[in-house]
Design a protein around this motif. Structure first.
Motif, mmCIF file in Angstrom:
data_model
loop_
_atom_site.group_PDB
_atom_site.id
_atom_site.type_symbol
_atom_site.label_atom_id
_atom_site.label_comp_id
_atom_site.label_asym_id
_atom_site.label_seq_id
_atom_site.Cartn_x
_atom_site.Cartn_y
_atom_site.Cartn_z
ATOM 1 N N GLY A 128 12.125 0.574 57.768
ATOM 2 C CA GLY A 128 11.515 -0.578 58.437
ATOM 3 C C GLY A 128 12.563 -1.570 58.916
ATOM 4 O O GLY A 128 12.494 -2.069 60.037
ATOM 5 N N SER A 129 13.551 -1.819 58.086
ATOM 6 C CA SER A 129 14.629 -2.739 58.456
ATOM 7 C C SER A 129 15.417 -2.200 59.644
ATOM 8 O O SER A 129 15.703 -2.924 60.602
ATOM 9 C CB SER A 129 15.550 -2.953 57.259
ATOM 10 N N TYR A 145 5.331 -0.933 54.159
ATOM 11 C CA TYR A 145 6.723 -1.360 53.969
ATOM 12 C C TYR A 145 7.454 -1.473 55.307
ATOM 13 O O TYR A 145 8.236 -2.396 55.518
ATOM 14 C CB TYR A 145 7.474 -0.397 53.049
ATOM 15 N N GLN A 180 9.859 4.082 48.066
ATOM 16 C CA GLN A 180 9.646 2.700 48.491
ATOM 17 C C GLN A 180 10.908 2.152 49.164
ATOM 18 O O GLN A 180 10.819 1.496 50.205
ATOM 19 C CB GLN A 180 9.273 1.832 47.290
ATOM 20 N N GLN A 181 12.051 2.429 48.570
ATOM 21 C CA GLN A 181 13.321 1.968 49.157
ATOM 22 C C GLN A 181 13.570 2.623 50.516
ATOM 23 O O GLN A 181 14.062 1.979 51.441
ATOM 24 C CB GLN A 181 14.489 2.244 48.204
ATOM 25 N N LYS A 196 11.371 0.839 53.090
ATOM 26 C CA LYS A 196 11.901 -0.499 53.389
ATOM 27 C C LYS A 196 13.142 -0.404 54.272
ATOM 28 O O LYS A 196 13.299 -1.177 55.228
ATOM 29 C CB LYS A 196 12.235 -1.238 52.100
ATOM 30 N N ASN A 221 1.349 3.111 52.081
ATOM 31 C CA ASN A 221 2.420 2.285 51.518
ATOM 32 C C ASN A 221 3.684 2.368 52.366
ATOM 33 O O ASN A 221 4.354 1.358 52.584
ATOM 34 C CB ASN A 221 2.724 2.673 50.079
ATOM 35 N N THR A 222 4.017 3.550 52.852
ATOM 36 C CA THR A 222 5.183 3.698 53.729
ATOM 37 C C THR A 222 4.993 2.844 54.977
ATOM 38 O O THR A 222 5.883 2.086 55.372
ATOM 39 C CB THR A 222 5.410 5.174 54.111
ATOM 40 N N LEU A 233 6.074 -4.554 57.165
ATOM 41 C CA LEU A 233 6.506 -5.798 56.529
ATOM 42 C C LEU A 233 7.804 -6.294 57.163
ATOM 43 O O LEU A 233 7.979 -7.494 57.385
ATOM 44 C CB LEU A 233 6.713 -5.569 55.028
ATOM 45 N N GLN A 234 8.687 -5.371 57.507
ATOM 46 C CA GLN A 234 9.949 -5.727 58.145
ATOM 47 C C GLN A 234 9.739 -6.241 59.576
ATOM 48 O O GLN A 234 10.622 -6.854 60.147
ATOM 49 C CB GLN A 234 10.907 -4.531 58.170
#
Length: 85
Positions: free
Chosen positions: A47-48, A74, A40-41, A44, A70-71, A77-78
């Motif tokens: 994505g950032s 995430y 998950q990290q 994220k 899920n990947t 989402l960014q």
């Protein structure tokens, strides 16, 4: 037309973050195993990082396996976008 000459299609291929099977050194194949906290990290962070260079995506595609969706979620989402069905 100059506008058409400058238009480029960019494709990003991304592998899912670490899954529970990856953590155990197993090959998951089509088994629907979730991301670990580390996975998950990873998603994220990717994505950032991607959002700094590419602020949005025209289309997104993902496998229907939970680790892949899920990947993708995430990452998107960014970008303030949602995974499209």
């Amino acid at each position: 037309d100059q506008a058409k000459k400058n238009h480029r299609l960019r494709v990003h291929l991304v592998r899912h973050g670490e899954s529970a099977a990856n953590q155990l050194g197993l090959y998951a194949g089509q088994d629907d195993v979730p991301l670990t906290e580390e996975g998950q990290q990873q998603a994220k962070l990717l994505g950032s990082s991607m959002s700094m260079k590419w602020p949005s995506f025209w289309r997104q595609y993902s496998s229907d396996l939970i680790r892949a969706t899920n990947t993708a979620a995430y990452i998107l989402l960014q970008h303030h976008q949602e995974l499209q069905e």
